[in-house]
Design a protein around this motif. Structure first.
Motif, PDB file in Angstrom:
ATOM      1  N   UNK A 101       0.754  -1.048   0.111  1.00  0.00           N
ATOM      2  CA  UNK A 101      -0.172   0.043  -0.096  1.00  0.00           C
ATOM      3  C   UNK A 101       0.803   1.324   0.065  1.00  0.00           C
ATOM      4  N   UNK A 102       1.770   1.415   0.927  1.00  0.00           N
ATOM      5  CA  UNK A 102       2.759   2.456   1.042  1.00  0.00           C
ATOM      6  C   UNK A 102       3.668   2.816  -0.309  1.00  0.00           C
ATOM      7  N   UNK A 103       3.980   1.655  -0.867  1.00  0.00           N
ATOM      8  CA  UNK A 103       4.966   2.047  -2.028  1.00  0.00           C
ATOM      9  C   UNK A 103       4.125   1.502  -3.501  1.00  0.00           C
ATOM     10  N   UNK A 104       2.824   1.485  -3.317  1.00  0.00           N
ATOM     11  CA  UNK A 104       1.962   1.158  -4.575  1.00  0.00           C
ATOM     12  C   UNK A 104       2.215   2.226  -5.704  1.00  0.00           C
ATOM     13  N   UNK A 105       2.468   1.852  -6.880  1.00  0.00           N
ATOM     14  CA  UNK A 105       2.842   2.663  -7.996  1.00  0.00           C
ATOM     15  C   UNK A 105       1.551   2.893  -8.679  1.00  0.00           C
TER      16      UNK A 105
END
Length: 416
Positions: free
Chosen positions: A267-271
């Motif tokens: 979630x935090x690093x979703x592109x």
């Protein structure tokens, strides 16, 4: 100004790292208890010295959050070569007030036959920490089958005889195994931490270490936190906040995103744009942070930190506060946090240029979401503020790169 006690810094460090993996922190706490009782049995230290060393022991595997599969703790603890020991040493050396003791982390997986050849002040304590950790691992893997003979057959090679003697005596005198089994060791170790004594400078350093802990999981989030912190400091100066209020804002900016440690990386690093469910999960980081900080940090600081996603019109989260319910410090943090999201790269979008940043900030003012006075100050002093922010961010990037470079160098040395 004392916004957090020395003892509560211990609780905060435990709370923060538990967000990432409770198993490692529980292992660290048990190891610290065994280690403390061995120190106590040996004698020769003041209570505050034992408290400081025991706090270090709770953090002895801090590098594992960055370098290892934290869900396979027992496996990597039994390996001979430990990358997380090296990273943990460098992390504490560069990013905490524990530089002097940090080498204990690098050496705590060595056999005693290797430790005794070292030349540094905490050699004996390192041998004791190494034994304390292995005792906890043996206890968890062997259960009721564990007894001191498991370690004593390796005395002189893998383990230090004096450390083993201290453990056996401490076990008989303090009933270590019984305390570990019934859980009473936690309160007993907590009682030791009232003897911690940190200066205000050391407290600030420990608080910043909590911010750097975010980088153990999300490196970009450290840069984001530093950007927000620097922006807040610049705005606090321009709005003539008194020393006490500026200090509260500083602490709030340092830890405002600590709840991100509990949010899944996908979630935090979703592109991509997050789904509604994912966004709802992301928003829980504010409540999570508030829970971690509750009862250990000044209430005013928690109120500032937990309002960084609130908006003047009441459309923000988590409480939907409106302008009349918020302080100037809360509003400064809101603007600073939004600026961070605009001027730093994101997995799903690149950093924006000055004109685009200003246009978005003005749009938020027109919607009565951000403070007009604060945004106008940012616009007038934009180049000056951003220059200082970028300078500080570059310092952190340089430090992170140095840490990673030295980590690779030391790792090769140990592997050889």
């Amino acid at each position: 100004m004392d916004f957090i006690s020395s003892k509560n810094l211990f609780y905060l460090s435990k709370n923060v790292l538990t967000l990432m993996n409770s198993n490692i922190m529980e292992h660290g706490t048990r190891t610290a208890y065994i280690f403390w009782k061995m120190l106590q049995q040996r004698g020769g230290l003041e209570k505050f010295e034992m408290a400081e060393l025991s706090m270090l022991a709770t953090l002895h595997d801090i590098g594992a959050y960055r370098t290892d599969d934290v869900d396979n703790m027992l496996f990597f603890e039994m390996k001979e070569y430990m990358p997380h020991s090296i990273y943990g040493y460098l992390f504490l050396k560069y990013l905490s007030p524990m530089e002097e003791q940090s080498r204990m982390l690098m050496y705590h997986h060595l056999d005693y036959s290797q430790i005794e050849r070292l030349n540094f002040p905490f050699k004996e304590e390192t041998a004791m920490l190494a034994l304390a950790e292995k005792i906890d691992i043996y206890r968890k893997t062997l259960g009721d089958r564990f007894d001191a003979s498991v370690i004593e057959k390796h005395v002189g090679g893998r383990y230090d005889k004096k450390a083993c003697d201290h453990y056996r005596s401490a076990e008989e005198y303090y009933n270590i195994s019984g305390k570990l089994s019934d859980g009473s060791y936690v309160m007993e170790l907590d009682s030791l931490m009232k003897y911690l004594i940190f200066t205000n400078e050391e407290k600030r350093s420990y608080m910043e270490m909590m911010m750097y802990c975010i980088g153990l999981k999300y490196q970009q989030k450290v840069i984001d936190s530093v950007t927000t912190l620097c922006t807040c400091e610049e705005l606090a100066e321009r709005f003539y906040l008194d020393e006490k209020e500026a200090e509260k804002l500083y602490y709030a900016a340092v830890i405002h995103d600590i709840g991100m440690l509990a949010i899944p990386s996908d979630i935090v690093e979703a592109e991509r744009k997050l789904s509604e469910d994912e966004m709802a999960k992301m928003r829980t980081h504010v409540d999570i942070a508030e829970g971690v900080l509750r009862d250990v940090l000044d209430e005013d600081i928690i109120m500032i930190a937990s309002a960084h996603h609130e908006r003047l019109d009441g459309s923000g989260y988590p409480k939907g506060l409106k302008e009349f319910e918020m302080t100037i410090s809360q509003q400064i943090l809101q603007v600073a946090d939004m600026i961070t999201g605009l001027i730093n790269d994101r997995p799903y979008k690149p950093a924006l240029k000055k004109e685009a940043v200003i246009a978005i900030l003005q749009q938020e003012v027109s919607k009565h979401k951000l403070s007009k006075q604060i945004v106008e100050t940012v616009i007038v002093k934009y180049d000056e503020i951003i220059k200082k922010v970028k300078t500080e961010s570059e310092k952190i990037l340089t430090l992170q790169n140095r840490l990673i470079s030295q980590y690779e160098q030391v790792k090769v040395k140990f592997a050889g």
